[in-house]
Design a protein around this motif. Structure first.
Motif, PDB file in Angstrom:
ATOM      1  N   TYR A 180      46.322  76.961  19.064  1.00 21.81           N
ATOM      2  CA  TYR A 180      45.915  75.678  18.491  1.00 21.81           C
ATOM      3  C   TYR A 180      45.854  74.656  19.546  1.00 21.81           C
ATOM      4  O   TYR A 180      46.964  74.378  20.409  1.00 21.81           O
ATOM      5  CB  TYR A 180      47.050  75.292  17.392  1.00 21.81           C
ATOM      6  N   TRP A 181      44.590  74.102  19.493  1.00 22.97           N
ATOM      7  CA  TRP A 181      44.656  73.142  20.786  1.00 22.97           C
ATOM      8  C   TRP A 181      44.530  71.729  20.400  1.00 22.97           C
ATOM      9  O   TRP A 181      44.268  71.448  19.058  1.00 22.97           O
ATOM     10  CB  TRP A 181      43.103  73.430  21.268  1.00 22.97           C
ATOM     11  N   VAL A 182      44.918  70.807  21.306  1.00 18.07           N
ATOM     12  CA  VAL A 182      44.760  69.438  20.817  1.00 18.07           C
ATOM     13  C   VAL A 182      44.548  68.762  22.242  1.00 18.07           C
ATOM     14  O   VAL A 182      44.804  69.008  23.125  1.00 18.07           O
ATOM     15  CB  VAL A 182      46.245  69.015  20.306  1.00 18.07           C
ATOM     16  N   SER A 183      43.422  67.832  22.010  1.00 19.73           N
ATOM     17  CA  SER A 183      42.826  66.927  23.162  1.00 19.73           C
ATOM     18  C   SER A 183      42.818  65.441  22.611  1.00 19.73           C
ATOM     19  O   SER A 183      42.740  65.265  21.342  1.00 19.73           O
ATOM     20  CB  SER A 183      41.532  67.419  23.529  1.00 19.73           C
ATOM     21  N   ALA A 184      43.047  64.549  23.609  1.00 17.84           N
ATOM     22  CA  ALA A 184      42.841  63.129  23.450  1.00 17.84           C
ATOM     23  C   ALA A 184      42.317  62.447  24.564  1.00 17.84           C
ATOM     24  O   ALA A 184      42.630  62.839  25.770  1.00 17.84           O
ATOM     25  CB  ALA A 184      44.233  62.688  23.150  1.00 17.84           C
ATOM     26  N   SER A 185      41.316  61.425  23.964  1.00 15.82           N
ATOM     27  CA  SER A 185      40.873  60.633  25.288  1.00 15.82           C
ATOM     28  C   SER A 185      41.212  59.344  25.003  1.00 15.82           C
ATOM     29  O   SER A 185      41.163  58.711  23.807  1.00 15.82           O
ATOM     30  CB  SER A 185      39.251  60.757  25.253  1.00 15.82           C
ATOM     31  N   TYR A 186      41.637  58.323  26.059  1.00 16.04           N
ATOM     32  CA  TYR A 186      42.221  57.026  25.887  1.00 16.04           C
ATOM     33  C   TYR A 186      42.362  56.190  26.984  1.00 16.04           C
ATOM     34  O   TYR A 186      42.077  56.888  28.058  1.00 16.04           O
ATOM     35  CB  TYR A 186      43.775  57.279  25.116  1.00 16.04           C
ATOM     36  N   PRO A 187      42.293  54.925  26.780  1.00 12.44           N
ATOM     37  CA  PRO A 187      42.262  53.988  28.154  1.00 12.44           C
ATOM     38  C   PRO A 187      43.486  54.272  28.732  1.00 12.44           C
ATOM     39  O   PRO A 187      44.618  54.583  28.335  1.00 12.44           O
ATOM     40  CB  PRO A 187      42.386  52.659  27.365  1.00 12.44           C
ATOM     41  N   PRO A 188      43.304  54.240  30.090  1.00 12.46           N
ATOM     42  CA  PRO A 188      44.398  54.769  31.111  1.00 12.46           C
ATOM     43  C   PRO A 188      45.629  54.061  31.062  1.00 12.46           C
ATOM     44  O   PRO A 188      46.965  54.415  31.506  1.00 12.46           O
ATOM     45  CB  PRO A 188      43.741  54.485  32.511  1.00 12.46           C
ATOM     46  N   ASP A 189      45.428  52.652  30.462  1.00 11.40           N
ATOM     47  CA  ASP A 189      46.936  51.781  30.408  1.00 11.40           C
ATOM     48  C   ASP A 189      47.827  52.307  29.247  1.00 11.40           C
ATOM     49  O   ASP A 189      48.678  51.500  29.139  1.00 11.40           O
ATOM     50  CB  ASP A 189      46.274  50.295  30.343  1.00 11.40           C
ATOM     51  N   LEU A 190      47.361  53.026  28.616  1.00 12.62           N
ATOM     52  CA  LEU A 190      48.240  53.520  27.242  1.00 12.62           C
ATOM     53  C   LEU A 190      48.678  55.016  27.847  1.00 12.62           C
ATOM     54  O   LEU A 190      48.356  55.482  28.590  1.00 12.62           O
ATOM     55  CB  LEU A 190      47.359  53.810  26.003  1.00 12.62           C
ATOM     56  N   GLU A 191      50.015  55.213  27.127  1.00 14.77           N
ATOM     57  CA  GLU A 191      50.844  56.464  27.179  1.00 14.77           C
ATOM     58  C   GLU A 191      50.464  57.464  26.009  1.00 14.77           C
ATOM     59  O   GLU A 191      50.814  57.024  24.986  1.00 14.77           O
ATOM     60  CB  GLU A 191      52.082  56.153  27.394  1.00 14.77           C
ATOM     61  N   MET A 192      50.451  58.550  26.152  1.00 18.39           N
ATOM     62  CA  MET A 192      49.813  59.381  25.028  1.00 18.39           C
ATOM     63  C   MET A 192      50.738  60.540  25.108  1.00 18.39           C
ATOM     64  O   MET A 192      51.256  61.112  26.055  1.00 18.39           O
ATOM     65  CB  MET A 192      48.461  59.982  25.175  1.00 18.39           C
ATOM     66  N   VAL A 193      51.408  60.741  23.930  1.00 22.13           N
ATOM     67  CA  VAL A 193      52.814  61.676  23.796  1.00 22.13           C
ATOM     68  C   VAL A 193      52.186  62.777  22.869  1.00 22.13           C
ATOM     69  O   VAL A 193      51.901  62.516  21.452  1.00 22.13           O
ATOM     70  CB  VAL A 193      54.080  61.119  23.502  1.00 22.13           C
ATOM     71  N   PHE A 194      52.057  64.034  23.371  1.00 20.86           N
ATOM     72  CA  PHE A 194      51.811  65.105  22.202  1.00 20.86           C
ATOM     73  C   PHE A 194      53.420  65.890  21.743  1.00 20.86           C
ATOM     74  O   PHE A 194      54.193  65.778  22.552  1.00 20.86           O
ATOM     75  CB  PHE A 194      51.246  66.135  23.376  1.00 20.86           C
ATOM     76  N   PRO A 195      53.074  66.515  20.556  1.00 21.76           N
ATOM     77  CA  PRO A 195      54.174  67.578  20.216  1.00 21.76           C
ATOM     78  C   PRO A 195      54.742  68.230  21.073  1.00 21.76           C
ATOM     79  O   PRO A 195      54.062  68.974  21.928  1.00 21.76           O
ATOM     80  CB  PRO A 195      53.621  68.236  18.953  1.00 21.76           C
ATOM     81  N   ASP A 196      56.152  68.342  21.243  1.00 21.51           N
ATOM     82  CA  ASP A 196      56.913  69.259  22.042  1.00 21.51           C
ATOM     83  C   ASP A 196      57.500  70.279  21.253  1.00 21.51           C
ATOM     84  O   ASP A 196      57.232  70.573  20.087  1.00 21.51           O
ATOM     85  CB  ASP A 196      57.973  68.417  22.780  1.00 21.51           C
TER      86      ASP A 196
END
Length: 418
Positions: A45-61
């Motif tokens: 199962y794949w997950v991808s995200a695009s976002y502004p560099p000044d934000l912090e993105m956290v994926f499920p562990d």
């Protein structure tokens, strides 16, 4: 092959997700790589995200609940920045043990900015369960097969090892607790059975000699008597003459009966009262049997009787021949000095001879083992070659010599005090 195809699909998905990054500010996507699964089989199962560099993105562990799936592993791809947007992607390997025909999953992605966080879920995606066997319905009929099927028999080796191990442990415990008593009982039983068998046959010979004193009957009776005492006394009576038998300290009472038997057996002189001589031999056997029985019962050490040459040597030894005054002798005895004799055994096939050395005096600064070394070497090299007595006399002689000789100090002092 299926794993390679899955890797290709993952790479394509990651590539497609990175296209047109600038189309929108924040984009979260996800879905199954495969379109079907088997129970317990790995799927991705794949997950991808695009976002502004000044934000912090956290994926499920791995601690996140992927229900109805079970987490197995994950692959995280490093962050890429293109055209002012950051791009992250992760592929999760999961399994399912559910039996639903269609199973669903979507995962949350957290956006952190300062003290605030925003959760964005991936779109719900589905995957189909592949059934290897059709569902059983009420109308399904079971096909019976009552034919006898041959099955290879298998021996339960682990159980056998457990039983053998348990028996060995139990045997060791019994021997440690009751070993001496069991051994003593076996010796007494064997001794009793041998004497009972001998006494019955010997009594038959005595009755025959009483009614018909034949030399041949006397010869067989004498051989039986010698054979029994050979086992009882551990002395080769069957190859010894009457004179050699009488050399032993415990046989002096047999002089007259043995000589009378010899006259009849070897001189062929018929003696109608010879049965009385055999009765004396039988009384001697019973006496020696009782002594051996009591020794075993009282745990006394079984020793080989000493011969008359040993007694003669002790009687002929004078303290003065060692060049010691009485004061010097007493001083030596106080410090561990002693009189000893050594044994040596010589064997020639069926003949074995055990003899004793002259009396030796071992002072307190001498080594008794070294002084008896010549007799030990003679026994070691020449004692074994007689069957069976070489194997009986040799160990006994070696044992005495390697202990430093047989201590006869008390006998020597007693003889010299008279």
């Amino acid at each position: 092959m299926q794993e390679r195809r899955g890797k290709y699909l993952i790479s394509i998905i990651v590539l497609l997700s990175s296209i047109n990054l600038g189309a929108q500010e924040i984009t979260v996507k996800g879905g199954f790589v495969e379109d079907s699964l088997l129970i317990g089989q790995d799927v991705n199962y794949w997950v991808s995200a695009s976002y502004p560099p000044d934000l912090e993105m956290v994926f499920p562990d791995s601690l996140y609940s992927f229900a109805p799936f079970e987490f197995s592993s994950k692959i995280y791809y490093p962050t890429q920045v293109k055209e002012g947007l950051a791009f992250d992607s992760t592929v999760y390997t999961i399994q399912s043990f559910e039996i639903d025909k269609v199973q669903y999953l979507n995962l949350p992605v957290a956006i952190l900015k300062g003290n605030d966080s925003t959760i964005i879920n991936t779109p719900i995606d589905s995957i189909y369960l592949t059934e290897l066997a059709p569902m059983v319905t009420d109308t399904t009929k079971l096909k019976t097969n009552l034919d006898y099927q041959l099955v290879d028999t298998q021996f339960n080796y682990p159980l056998m090892y457990y039983i053998i191990g348990g028996l060995i442990i139990l045997t060791i415990i019994i021997l440690l607790a009751f070993g001496k008593k069991i051994l003593r009982w076996l010796k007494l039983k064997k001794l009793h059975n041998e004497y009972a068998q001998y006494a019955d046959i010997f009594a038959t010979y005595i009755r025959k000699l009483k009614t018909d004193p034949e030399p041949s009957t006397a010869e067989r009776a004498l051989f039986l008597w010698k054979k029994y005492h050979e086992r009882l006394e551990k002395i080769p009576f069957t190859i010894l003459t009457t004179k050699e038998i009488l050399d032993y300290e415990f046989t002096s009472e047999l002089k007259n009966p043995l000589q009378n038997v010899d006259r009849m057996v070897y001189g062929r002189k018929v003696n109608e009262f010879v049965f009385q001589d055999f009765q004396q031999l039988e009384e001697f056997s019973q006496h020696r049997y009782n002594e051996a029985y009591n020794k075993i019962k009282q745990n006394q050490t079984d020793t080989i009787p000493k011969t008359k040459d040993e007694e003669t040597e002790i009687a002929a030894t004078k303290i003065t021949q060692f060049g010691l005054t009485l004061d010097q002798l007493n001083e030596e005895l106080r410090h561990g000095g002693k009189f000893v004799i050594y044994y040596y055994t010589i064997s020639i096939i069926v003949f074995s001879f055990r003899r004793s050395s002259k009396v030796k005096f071992i002072s307190n600064d001498e080594n008794g083992v070294i002084k008896g070394l010549p007799y030990t070497l003679i026994t070691f090299f020449l004692g074994w070659w007689g069957i069976p007595w070489g194997f009986i006399y040799t160990p006994h002689s070696l044992y005495v010599n390697l202990k430093g000789g047989k201590d006869v100090t008390a006998e020597i002092l007693k003889e010299n005090s008279n």
